[in-house]
Scaffold this motif. Structure first.
Motif, PDB file in Angstrom:
ATOM      1  N   TYR A 185       0.849  -1.203   0.000  1.00 13.28           N
ATOM      2  CA  TYR A 185       0.000   0.000   0.000  1.00 13.28           C
ATOM      3  C   TYR A 185       0.883   1.251   0.000  1.00 13.28           C
ATOM      4  O   TYR A 185       0.573   2.249  -0.642  1.00 13.28           O
ATOM      5  CB  TYR A 185      -0.964   0.004   1.200  1.00 13.28           C
ATOM      6  CG  TYR A 185      -1.715  -1.313   1.365  1.00 13.28           C
ATOM      7  CD1 TYR A 185      -2.206  -1.984   0.241  1.00 13.28           C
ATOM      8  CD2 TYR A 185      -1.913  -1.894   2.609  1.00 13.28           C
ATOM      9  CE1 TYR A 185      -2.871  -3.188   0.369  1.00 13.28           C
ATOM     10  CE2 TYR A 185      -2.581  -3.103   2.745  1.00 13.28           C
ATOM     11  CZ  TYR A 185      -3.042  -3.754   1.623  1.00 13.28           C
ATOM     12  OH  TYR A 185      -3.692  -4.954   1.741  1.00 13.28           O
ATOM     13  N   MET A 207       0.955   4.245  -2.706  1.00 17.30           N
ATOM     14  CA  MET A 207       0.753   5.630  -2.276  1.00 17.30           C
ATOM     15  C   MET A 207       1.870   6.516  -2.813  1.00 17.30           C
ATOM     16  O   MET A 207       1.625   7.638  -3.274  1.00 17.30           O
ATOM     17  CB  MET A 207       0.704   5.677  -0.754  1.00 17.30           C
ATOM     18  CG  MET A 207       0.156   6.959  -0.262  1.00 17.30           C
ATOM     19  SD  MET A 207      -0.366   6.815   1.443  1.00 17.30           S
ATOM     20  CE  MET A 207       0.230   8.395   1.979  1.00 17.30           C
ATOM     21  N   ILE A 240      -7.235   8.154   1.226  1.00 15.09           N
ATOM     22  CA  ILE A 240      -6.584   6.867   0.952  1.00 15.09           C
ATOM     23  C   ILE A 240      -5.717   6.414   2.142  1.00 15.09           C
ATOM     24  O   ILE A 240      -5.360   5.264   2.244  1.00 15.09           O
ATOM     25  CB  ILE A 240      -5.759   6.880  -0.355  1.00 15.09           C
ATOM     26  CG1 ILE A 240      -4.650   7.894  -0.276  1.00 15.09           C
ATOM     27  CG2 ILE A 240      -6.638   7.119  -1.588  1.00 15.09           C
ATOM     28  CD1 ILE A 240      -3.565   7.560  -1.267  1.00 15.09           C
ATOM     29  N   LYS A 241      -5.408   7.372   3.039  1.00 15.50           N
ATOM     30  CA  LYS A 241      -4.775   6.973   4.301  1.00 15.50           C
ATOM     31  C   LYS A 241      -5.409   7.813   5.395  1.00 15.50           C
ATOM     32  O   LYS A 241      -5.525   9.037   5.252  1.00 15.50           O
ATOM     33  CB  LYS A 241      -3.268   7.198   4.245  1.00 15.50           C
ATOM     34  CG  LYS A 241      -2.552   6.540   5.394  1.00 15.50           C
ATOM     35  CD  LYS A 241      -1.059   6.560   5.241  1.00 15.50           C
ATOM     36  CE  LYS A 241      -0.417   5.712   6.305  1.00 15.50           C
ATOM     37  NZ  LYS A 241       1.017   5.920   6.365  1.00 15.50           N
ATOM     38  N   GLN A 290     -10.451   1.849   0.337  1.00 12.29           N
ATOM     39  CA  GLN A 290     -10.439   2.082  -1.113  1.00 12.29           C
ATOM     40  C   GLN A 290      -9.063   1.808  -1.717  1.00 12.29           C
ATOM     41  O   GLN A 290      -8.956   1.215  -2.785  1.00 12.29           O
ATOM     42  CB  GLN A 290     -10.857   3.530  -1.442  1.00 12.29           C
ATOM     43  CG  GLN A 290     -12.185   3.961  -0.874  1.00 12.29           C
ATOM     44  CD  GLN A 290     -13.383   3.250  -1.508  1.00 12.29           C
ATOM     45  OE1 GLN A 290     -13.240   2.441  -2.415  1.00 12.29           O
ATOM     46  NE2 GLN A 290     -14.571   3.533  -1.000  1.00 12.29           N
ATOM     47  N   LEU A 291      -8.032   2.247  -1.045  1.00  5.93           N
ATOM     48  CA  LEU A 291      -6.690   2.030  -1.597  1.00  5.93           C
ATOM     49  C   LEU A 291      -6.295   0.557  -1.488  1.00  5.93           C
ATOM     50  O   LEU A 291      -5.846  -0.059  -2.462  1.00  5.93           O
ATOM     51  CB  LEU A 291      -5.646   2.894  -0.869  1.00  5.93           C
ATOM     52  CG  LEU A 291      -4.228   2.688  -1.424  1.00  5.93           C
ATOM     53  CD1 LEU A 291      -4.079   3.350  -2.789  1.00  5.93           C
ATOM     54  CD2 LEU A 291      -3.156   3.208  -0.479  1.00  5.93           C
ATOM     55  N   GLN A 304     -12.733   3.132  -7.016  1.00  7.64           N
ATOM     56  CA  GLN A 304     -11.729   2.083  -7.228  1.00  7.64           C
ATOM     57  C   GLN A 304     -11.255   2.063  -8.678  1.00  7.64           C
ATOM     58  O   GLN A 304     -10.063   1.895  -8.941  1.00  7.64           O
ATOM     59  CB  GLN A 304     -12.302   0.742  -6.753  1.00  7.64           C
ATOM     60  CG  GLN A 304     -12.519   0.796  -5.242  1.00  7.64           C
ATOM     61  CD  GLN A 304     -13.232  -0.403  -4.651  1.00  7.64           C
ATOM     62  OE1 GLN A 304     -13.440  -1.414  -5.310  1.00  7.64           O
ATOM     63  NE2 GLN A 304     -13.610  -0.283  -3.393  1.00  7.64           N
ATOM     64  N   LEU A 320      -8.755   4.769  -9.058  1.00  5.49           N
ATOM     65  CA  LEU A 320      -7.438   4.399  -8.517  1.00  5.49           C
ATOM     66  C   LEU A 320      -6.703   3.424  -9.442  1.00  5.49           C
ATOM     67  O   LEU A 320      -5.493   3.541  -9.643  1.00  5.49           O
ATOM     68  CB  LEU A 320      -7.586   3.793  -7.112  1.00  5.49           C
ATOM     69  CG  LEU A 320      -7.888   4.790  -5.986  1.00  5.49           C
ATOM     70  CD1 LEU A 320      -8.164   4.051  -4.672  1.00  5.49           C
ATOM     71  CD2 LEU A 320      -6.719   5.759  -5.794  1.00  5.49           C
TER      72      LEU A 320
END
Ligand code: GLU
Length: 314
Positions: A86, A90, A178-179, A188-189, A216, A219
């Motif tokens: 992850y 990111m 996302i974080k 979601q991430l 999604q 992303l």
């Protein structure tokens, strides 16, 4: 989808309590969807949101699936052990300058998004253009969440059950997290990184997640990959016609087992309720598989979705 590409499906429960019969039904549908295409079926435990995880729940989920006769390929994957993946994703998004820190509390967002001219629930963009100095000052006071900027365009996709879908991320969702500020990667991430990394070609999951699909897909695009094909299947209702919840113990797989019933009885009942078979009789998952073909399975899913939508007045 490329016809050469092998089919890979998955079931990705969160260990936040006992699976209920509706969760099991979605798992059965996802499994049939993959196995009817001779695909690979993966199991992923989505245990990232540690404050919501219930101790022992992941083990119970595996036992319930085994009891039902639902098998999977390879090792079970746990999101809690995949933080480094992850982090890499990111960084990739950061390199594209799509991310920014956000210091808003839920209350700040609620208040700002209820102001005139803003859409309720949509992130109002409060932190989109903070200066480096403002960021430093705010960081000294509280930890930031990380948001991704969305594009002002409509995300379109063809859902296997629900047909053509459209969502404007800018006007219906806004820049999304996302974080989280507590340091946890957002669902979601993580789900996109995992579906991408595991080569998932079809995501078959409950219709309650339809609203996440556009985020999604966005992303996936930013990570340079094609999104899987989505199938959002109708949720099972309880006897009063309400959506089942994991806290509602009576409909749990565990309660069904405790009543002395076996997995084959439940498979037979589900297959009958789904109108996949015309008589209710106990059968194993592989017996059910041998009675079906992909075409009639997908027709059944579309029929159920239509009935669900007309019940909901869509
Ligand atoms: N972990 C999610 C849940 O249990 C499902 C996520 C997904 O299938 O994308 O609701």
């Amino acid at each position: 989808m490329d016809s050469e590409q092998a089919e890979v499906g998955r079931y990705a429960p969160s260990p936040t309590g006992d699976l209920h019969l509706g969760n099991l039904r979605t798992a059965v549908i996802a499994w049939l969807h993959t196995r009817l295409q001779n695909g690979t079926f993966l199991l992923r435990i989505e245990d990232l949101d540690t404050p919501r995880c219930v101790p022992g729940s992941a083990e119970q989920i595996l036992r319930d699936l085994e009891w039902l006769g639902l098998d999977w390929d390879g090792e079970v994957v746990y999101q809690s052990k995949r933080q480094s993946l992850y982090q890499v994703a990111m960084a990739e998004l950061q390199d594209q300058q799509l991310l920014y820190p956000c210091f808003c509390s839920r209350k700040d967002i609620r208040e700002a998004s209820s102001a005139p001219h803003s859409a309720p629930g949509v992130y109002p963009g409060t932190c989109t253009s903070l200066t480096p100095r403002e960021i430093d000052e705010k960081s000294a006071l509280k930890p930031a969440a990380t948001r991704i900027r969305v594009a002002d365009e409509v995300v379109q996709f063809d859902d296997g059950c629900l047909g053509a879908q459209y969502q404007s991320l800018a006007s219906e969702v806004g820049d999304f997290v996302i974080k989280r500020a507590d340091g946890l990667f957002a669902y979601q991430l993580a789900v996109v990184v995992d579906d991408l990394e595991q080569g998932i070609s079809s995501v078959v999951r409950g219709a309650d997640l339809i609203d996440s699909a556009a985020r999604q897909i966005y992303l996936f695009e930013k990570l340079g990959a094609d999104a899987p094909h989505y199938w959002h299947v109708p949720l099972m209702l309880d006897e009063e016609g309400n959506r089942m919840a994991k806290r509602d113990g009576s409909e749990s797989a565990r309660a069904w087992r405790a009543a002395g019933k076996n997995g084959e009885q439940l498979v037979g009942k589900m297959a009958f309720d789904l109108t996949l078979v015309d008589r209710e009789e106990a059968m194993s998952m592989s017996e059910l598989l041998s009675l079906l073909d992909f075409e009639s399975m997908t027709k059944c899913l579309r029929r159920m979705s239509k009935a669900d939508q007309s019940r909901a007045g869509v």
